[in-house]
Design a protein around this motif. Structure first.
Motif, mmCIF file in Angstrom:
data_model
loop_
_atom_site.group_PDB
_atom_site.id
_atom_site.type_symbol
_atom_site.label_atom_id
_atom_site.label_comp_id
_atom_site.label_asym_id
_atom_site.label_seq_id
_atom_site.Cartn_x
_atom_site.Cartn_y
_atom_site.Cartn_z
ATOM 1 N N ASP A 123 38.660 58.093 48.865
ATOM 2 C CA ASP A 123 38.044 56.804 49.141
ATOM 3 C C ASP A 123 38.251 55.799 48.014
ATOM 4 O OD1 ASP A 123 37.114 57.686 51.553
ATOM 5 O OD2 ASP A 123 35.236 58.446 50.733
ATOM 6 N N LEU A 124 38.912 56.220 46.939
ATOM 7 C CA LEU A 124 39.126 55.323 45.824
ATOM 8 C C LEU A 124 40.536 54.774 45.852
ATOM 9 C CD1 LEU A 124 37.340 57.270 42.955
ATOM 10 C CD2 LEU A 124 36.466 55.363 44.294
ATOM 11 N N VAL A 125 40.670 53.484 45.556
ATOM 12 C CA VAL A 125 41.978 52.827 45.578
ATOM 13 C C VAL A 125 42.189 52.127 44.243
ATOM 14 C CG1 VAL A 125 41.925 52.499 48.063
ATOM 15 C CG2 VAL A 125 41.022 50.713 46.578
ATOM 16 N N PRO A 126 43.429 51.892 43.846
ATOM 17 C CA PRO A 126 43.723 51.170 42.589
ATOM 18 C C PRO A 126 43.422 49.678 42.753
ATOM 19 C CG PRO A 126 45.755 51.677 43.737
ATOM 20 C CD PRO A 126 44.659 52.355 44.509
ATOM 21 N N PHE A 127 42.185 49.299 42.546
ATOM 22 C CA PHE A 127 41.726 47.955 42.880
ATOM 23 C C PHE A 127 42.425 46.872 42.043
ATOM 24 C CE2 PHE A 127 38.490 44.541 42.315
ATOM 25 C CZ PHE A 127 38.474 44.095 43.618
ATOM 26 N N TYR A 128 42.432 47.025 40.732
ATOM 27 C CA TYR A 128 42.990 45.977 39.869
ATOM 28 C C TYR A 128 44.508 45.859 39.986
ATOM 29 C CZ TYR A 128 38.300 45.856 37.982
ATOM 30 O OH TYR A 128 36.940 45.737 37.863
ATOM 31 N N PRO A 129 45.263 46.962 40.071
ATOM 32 C CA PRO A 129 46.706 46.793 40.327
ATOM 33 C C PRO A 129 47.001 46.072 41.638
ATOM 34 C CG PRO A 129 46.271 48.993 39.496
ATOM 35 C CD PRO A 129 44.945 48.367 39.753
ATOM 36 N N ILE A 130 46.179 46.309 42.662
ATOM 37 C CA ILE A 130 46.395 45.628 43.941
ATOM 38 C C ILE A 130 46.130 44.134 43.796
ATOM 39 C CG2 ILE A 130 45.500 45.391 46.293
ATOM 40 C CD1 ILE A 130 45.131 48.388 46.380
ATOM 41 N N LEU A 131 45.102 43.762 43.033
ATOM 42 C CA LEU A 131 44.845 42.336 42.792
ATOM 43 C C LEU A 131 46.007 41.697 42.029
ATOM 44 C CD1 LEU A 131 41.058 42.067 41.866
ATOM 45 C CD2 LEU A 131 42.175 41.553 44.028
ATOM 46 N N LEU A 132 46.588 42.437 41.095
ATOM 47 C CA LEU A 132 47.731 41.911 40.354
ATOM 48 C C LEU A 132 48.923 41.686 41.284
ATOM 49 C CD1 LEU A 132 49.167 41.179 37.705
ATOM 50 C CD2 LEU A 132 49.664 43.625 37.410
ATOM 51 N N THR A 153 39.295 49.870 54.111
ATOM 52 C CA THR A 153 37.847 49.963 53.965
ATOM 53 C C THR A 153 37.399 49.599 52.556
ATOM 54 O OG1 THR A 153 37.799 51.690 55.644
ATOM 55 C CG2 THR A 153 35.875 51.491 54.219
ATOM 56 N N GLU A 154 38.036 50.207 51.553
ATOM 57 C CA GLU A 154 37.623 49.984 50.174
ATOM 58 C C GLU A 154 37.842 48.530 49.741
ATOM 59 O OE1 GLU A 154 36.134 52.016 47.918
ATOM 60 O OE2 GLU A 154 35.842 53.407 49.573
ATOM 61 N N LEU A 155 39.008 47.985 50.044
ATOM 62 C CA LEU A 155 39.296 46.617 49.625
ATOM 63 C C LEU A 155 38.401 45.613 50.340
ATOM 64 C CD1 LEU A 155 43.197 46.707 49.391
ATOM 65 C CD2 LEU A 155 41.555 46.636 47.514
ATOM 66 N N ALA A 156 38.158 45.842 51.638
ATOM 67 C CA ALA A 156 37.282 44.933 52.377
ATOM 68 C C ALA A 156 35.867 44.950 51.810
ATOM 69 C CB ALA A 156 37.270 45.310 53.854
ATOM 70 N N MET A 157 35.383 46.131 51.440
ATOM 71 C CA MET A 157 34.026 46.236 50.890
ATOM 72 C C MET A 157 33.914 45.511 49.546
ATOM 73 S SD MET A 157 33.063 50.205 51.775
ATOM 74 C CE MET A 157 31.617 50.133 50.725
ATOM 75 N N LYS A 158 34.964 45.593 48.718
ATOM 76 C CA LYS A 158 34.892 45.020 47.379
ATOM 77 C C LYS A 158 35.174 43.514 47.372
ATOM 78 C CE LYS A 158 36.101 49.315 45.011
ATOM 79 N NZ LYS A 158 37.077 50.029 44.149
ATOM 80 N N LEU A 159 36.009 43.051 48.272
ATOM 81 C CA LEU A 159 36.436 41.651 48.242
ATOM 82 C C LEU A 159 35.703 40.769 49.233
ATOM 83 C CD1 LEU A 159 40.316 42.166 47.989
ATOM 84 C CD2 LEU A 159 38.749 41.559 46.146
ATOM 85 N N ASP A 160 35.201 41.360 50.302
ATOM 86 C CA ASP A 160 34.699 40.548 51.404
ATOM 87 C C ASP A 160 33.469 39.735 51.011
ATOM 88 O OD1 ASP A 160 35.261 39.970 54.228
ATOM 89 O OD2 ASP A 160 33.227 40.699 54.531
ATOM 90 N N MET A 161 32.590 40.316 50.212
ATOM 91 C CA MET A 161 31.343 39.618 49.893
ATOM 92 C C MET A 161 31.605 38.321 49.129
ATOM 93 S SD MET A 161 28.158 39.425 50.187
ATOM 94 C CE MET A 161 27.813 41.043 50.884
ATOM 95 N N ILE A 162 32.444 38.389 48.085
ATOM 96 C CA ILE A 162 32.708 37.196 47.291
ATOM 97 C C ILE A 162 33.616 36.226 48.039
ATOM 98 C CG2 ILE A 162 33.747 36.326 45.173
ATOM 99 C CD1 ILE A 162 31.088 37.680 44.748
ATOM 100 N N ALA A 163 34.733 36.762 48.559
ATOM 101 C CA ALA A 163 35.735 35.887 49.176
ATOM 102 C C ALA A 163 35.230 35.278 50.474
ATOM 103 C CB ALA A 163 37.024 36.665 49.426
ATOM 104 N N SER A 164 34.690 36.123 51.376
ATOM 105 C CA SER A 164 34.347 35.658 52.716
ATOM 106 C C SER A 164 32.966 35.034 52.802
ATOM 107 C CB SER A 164 34.450 36.829 53.708
ATOM 108 O OG SER A 164 35.752 37.373 53.692
ATOM 109 N N SER A 165 32.029 35.510 51.993
ATOM 110 C CA SER A 165 30.658 35.015 52.108
ATOM 111 C C SER A 165 30.339 33.879 51.144
ATOM 112 C CB SER A 165 29.663 36.172 51.861
ATOM 113 O OG SER A 165 29.868 37.204 52.807
#
Length: 830
Positions: free
Chosen positions: A281-290, A325-337
């Motif tokens: 359930d863990l993804v490389p969050f910061y490399p994906i943002l880069l 799932t992981e990226l949507a949970m971490k990014l959706d609140m700030i970006a979408s809301s």
């Protein structure tokens, strides 16, 4: 330092004036340095002259205003996107912005630039999330029906809209800029964006309905048609110079880099991190943002909006968990809301109704006529193609309205066109207004016309009593959320005593909340994507039931399904599968999970809503399963600790009769001790007139069983009111592993007097709610018989043999072994 002069200096903290921009005359803003954060009112400093406090105020006001408008429009079933656009309209020059002092304070040129910049970052991330949720492979699964309707939904408005412009131009003559604007609005009005459609379907709670699945497939076909036409048009109209050729080459290189460099790198990093941490359930969050930043920068370098690269990067990645799932949970609140409402509101802030001057009145009317003709053709083309494909006329109309709904993609396109001077201000205003009106009316009419439950709403309901009276096969639909639900469900199956001459068909439905994916899924287990983490959990569930099938080979037949949908509408999948498989009983886990000490561990509000929705519209009987197997250690799938003692509490009524009918089948099992506790009032001792003949016959049959079988017991408890009834139930203690009870009873019965004043869980009924107390340690099955107007038609395909086969005859009934493609378990494979 003279603090009194600080405030006056801030009045000139920024200056602006008109200059020539890349497309038109623009305002050049000159901002002084060190104007980010305020020094405070106590130092005579105006916070709104600084960038950060002004930005916070703008974002807060936009979000609050959009929420207020959304609450006002909610009864009309309008979406958040419409509310955010209207918030911009209210705060912009059309309404509050008519006040120059307010506009200079709330939206000064410098503050507007900062707001646009940060909101564009939110939009880029949001579009990446939308792309991440898209599975383009579903276009391969779209049947000829969806392809025909989707193509017609784009071809009709585009063709007839263009013909309308040609006719008006030939007849009346239109200025060149009006013709250009009309051609632009036609291309936009013909679009139906897949992310927008799935968002609308989810907001209306019909994403996983029959209409929702068709609209999902049609929208992706329509969007594909729009992309192909736009590509062909751009290739035709692009400047025939080397710069134009290089532009196409560079964009192609960007897409190839996303597909063959960025995507493999992200997948490799995800797999590497999953293996190293042993957690999928863990993804490389910061490399994906880069990498997301690199794709967005590449888009800008090659002359397209940064969101272009972000969107196609999201599309290239696998949808669903773990990435989606992981990226949507971490990014959706700030970006979408938080950031996205500002981006959407900017379209409203740029809308000015008063700029539609009288000198342009005729042109405005012409463009609006063309817009309405295009939308009308889109609706009629979609509905006509749907009717041609033999879709019910009501569903065809609703599909036409759904395909006319537009949202964030179209708003974004309109804003970009305005900034690039592809459309002028009047045309921009008309497009925004028309999108709001058409989408708002379409959403409201879909809610009014379409009922997702109509498919499984029938006058006749399948019940256990009907099955027993007509000698039909018992068919169970077991709903499961996790592997923890499996052992007790298996115990329930074993207690129903499947035999060769009285077999059982059961269907497992793994319910998964839709996360990181745009479209709902209802599929047999063997057709699931093996790379999907949900498949692994479903496989564990299926394997557990298959072990049980091996124990009862030739007496049990099973099919296993997985449904991934929003929990707000996943009840549609439960009821649809129950109808398609002609289930007799749907078993749902209770929304409270009990800990090993008997206390309530977790409460899932979403699961409770699912249970309530299924109880309201299910096509057969429904049972809520209160699982306390954890408390007594009866969790083994290997059947080492199975139920030994089962009781049924009978007070009277259809639901109690339904529970008793199920218990009658359990009474056939030799190893199981079954007890019926019949509550009767003293005044009814001389009265044997039951409310229904079914009750009388069932009680009579059970008494006969009790007289002939040593492990079947009939107990009468004579009580005078609800207090004594409670005392009897409280005395059950730990004597039973499982207790069955009906949900509804005759509330006027003296047996329940004083118990109907308060109930924490009304869906369980009076007695069922009482049994949820931590004082009890046995599992409970609360049974509800759905009310039907007509008698159930006999289905001969599921009728059981009247006479038993000869002893030693191992042949399986042909009807049972061949039905619905069931497969038996081969023991030799283990």
């Amino acid at each position: 330092m003279d603090l009194s002069r600080l405030g006056s200096a801030e009045l000139n903290s920024s200056q602006f004036g008109a200059v020539h921009g890349p497309f038109m005359m623009e305002q050049l803003v000159c901002q002084k340095e060190n104007m980010l954060t305020s020094k405070g009112l106590f130092m005579n400093s105006d916070p709104l002259q600084y960038a950060v406090p002004l930005l916070m105020l703008q974002m807060s006001v936009i979000i609050i205003t959009s929420r207020i408008i959304f609450g006002i429009l909610k009864p009309l079933k309008q979406g958040m996107i419409s509310a955010q656009v209207l918030a911009g309209v209210v705060l912009g020059p059309s309404f509050l912005g008519r006040n120059v002092a307010y506009l200079d304070t709330f939206l000064p040129p410098g503050g507007k630039i900062i707001l646009q910049t940060i909101s564009n970052v939110g939009f880029i991330i949001h579009l990446f999330i939308l792309g991440l949720k898209i599975d383009w492979t579903i276009i391969k699964k779209a049947g000829s029906k969806a392809i025909l309707i989707g193509a017609a939904s784009y071809a009709f408005p585009f063709s007839f809209g263009s013909l309308t412009v040609f006719f008006i131009n030939s007849t009346l003559g239109l200025p060149k800029e009006v013709v250009h604007c009309a051609a632009t609005v036609i291309s936009l009005s013909s679009m139906t964006s897949f992310p927008v459609t799935t968002t609308v379907l989810e907001e209306l709670n019909i994403l996983n309905s029959e209409l929702g699945r068709l609209a999902t497939n049609c929208s992706i076909v329509c969007e594909a048609c729009g992309c192909l036409v736009a590509l062909a048009f751009n290739l035709y109209t692009r400047e025939r110079t080397m710069n134009g050729v290089w532009g196409i080459v560079m964009i192609s290189c960007l897409l190839l880099s996303i597909a063959f460099i960025f995507r493999p790198v992200i997948i490799w990093l995800t797999e590497k991190k999953s293996k190293s941490l042993n957690n999928k359930d863990l993804v490389p969050f910061y490399p994906i943002l880069l990498i997301l930043s690199m794709a967005s920068i590449g888009s800008e370098v090659f002359g397209v909006h940064a969101a272009f690269g972000a969107f196609w990067l999201g599309v290239s990645l696998p949808d669903g968990p773990p990435l989606g799932t992981e990226l949507a949970m971490k990014l959706d609140m700030i970006a979408s809301s938080m950031l996205l409402p500002c981006f959407i509101a900017i379209s409203g802030l740029q809308t000015n109704f008063f700029e539609i001057t009288e000198s342009h009145e005729n042109h405005v009317v012409m463009i609006e006529v063309i817009l309405l003709v295009t939308y009308g053709c889109k609706f009629l083309g979609t509905a006509a193609a749907s009717a041609y494909c033999k879709t019910p006329i009501g569903d065809a109309l609703c599909l036409g309205f759904l395909m006319c709904c537009q949202g964030i993609i179209e708003v974004y396109t309109t804003v970009v066109w305005k900034d690039a001077q592809v459309v002028d201000t009047q045309c921009f205003n008309l497009m925004i207004i028309t999108i709001l009106i058409v989408t708002g009316i379409s959403r409201f009419l879909v809610v009014y016309l379409y009922d997702p439950t109509k498919r499984y709403k029938s006058k006749s309901k399948r019940t256990i009593i009907n099955t027993r009276e007509r000698n039909l096969q018992l068919r169970l639909l077991l709903c499961i959320y996790s592997v923890e639900n499996v052992p007790s469900m298996v115990n329930l199956l074993e207690a129903t005593y499947p035999t060769r001459f009285n077999p059982i068909s059961f269907f497992t439905l793994h319910l998964v909340e839709l996360k990181g994916r745009a479209h709902a899924v209802l599929t047999p287990h063997h057709q699931m994507n093996k790379l999907d983490p949900n498949t692994a959990q479903s496989t564990h569930i299926v394997n557990a039931f298959q072990r049980f099938e091996q124990k009862y080979q030739s007496t049990l037949m099973a099919q296993h399904f997985t449904a991934a949908a929003p929990f707000s509408s996943i009840n549609n999948d439960v009821c649809t599968l129950g109808l398609d498989k002609k289930a007799t009983l749907i078993v749902l886990p209770f929304h409270k999970q009990y800990a090993i000490d008997g206390t309530v561990g977790h409460v899932h509000g979403a699961i409770r809503n699912i249970n309530l929705n299924v109880l309201e519209a299910a096509p057969c009987s429904v049972a809520l399963f209160i699982d306390r197997g954890e408390c007594e250690g009866r969790r083994s799938v290997l059947m080492s600790n199975t139920w030994q003692n089962v009781a049924v509490l009978f007070i009277g009524g259809r639901d109690d009769a339904e529970a008793l009918a199920l218990c009658m089948r359990m009474a056939e099992k030799p190893e199981l001790t079954v007890t019926m506790i019949h509550f009767r009032h003293k005044s009814s001792l001389q009265d044997e007139d039951y409310s229904a003949m079914d009750e009388y016959n069932l009680i009579k049959d059970f008494k006969s069983h009790a007289a002939n079988k040593g492990k079947v017991h009939y107990v009468e408890e004579i009580v005078k009111d609800g207090v004594e009834t409670t005392q009897v139930i409280s005395s059950l203690g730990e004597a039973y592993d499982m207790v069955l009870v009906g949900r509804d009873h005759d509330l006027d019965s003296a047996v329940l007097y004083g118990l109907t004043d308060w109930s924490e869980c009304p869906e369980l009924g009076v007695i069922g709610d009482m049994l949820t107390s931590p004082d009890f340690h046995f599992s409970v099955l609360v049974v509800h018989q759905q009310q039907g107007d007509d008698d159930l038609a006999i289905d001969d395909s599921y009728k059981l043999p009247v006479e038993h086969q000869k002893v030693g005859d191992t042949r399986i009934q042909p009807r049972f072994s061949a039905e619905e493609g069931f497969t038996t378990i081969d023991l030799s494979k283990n």
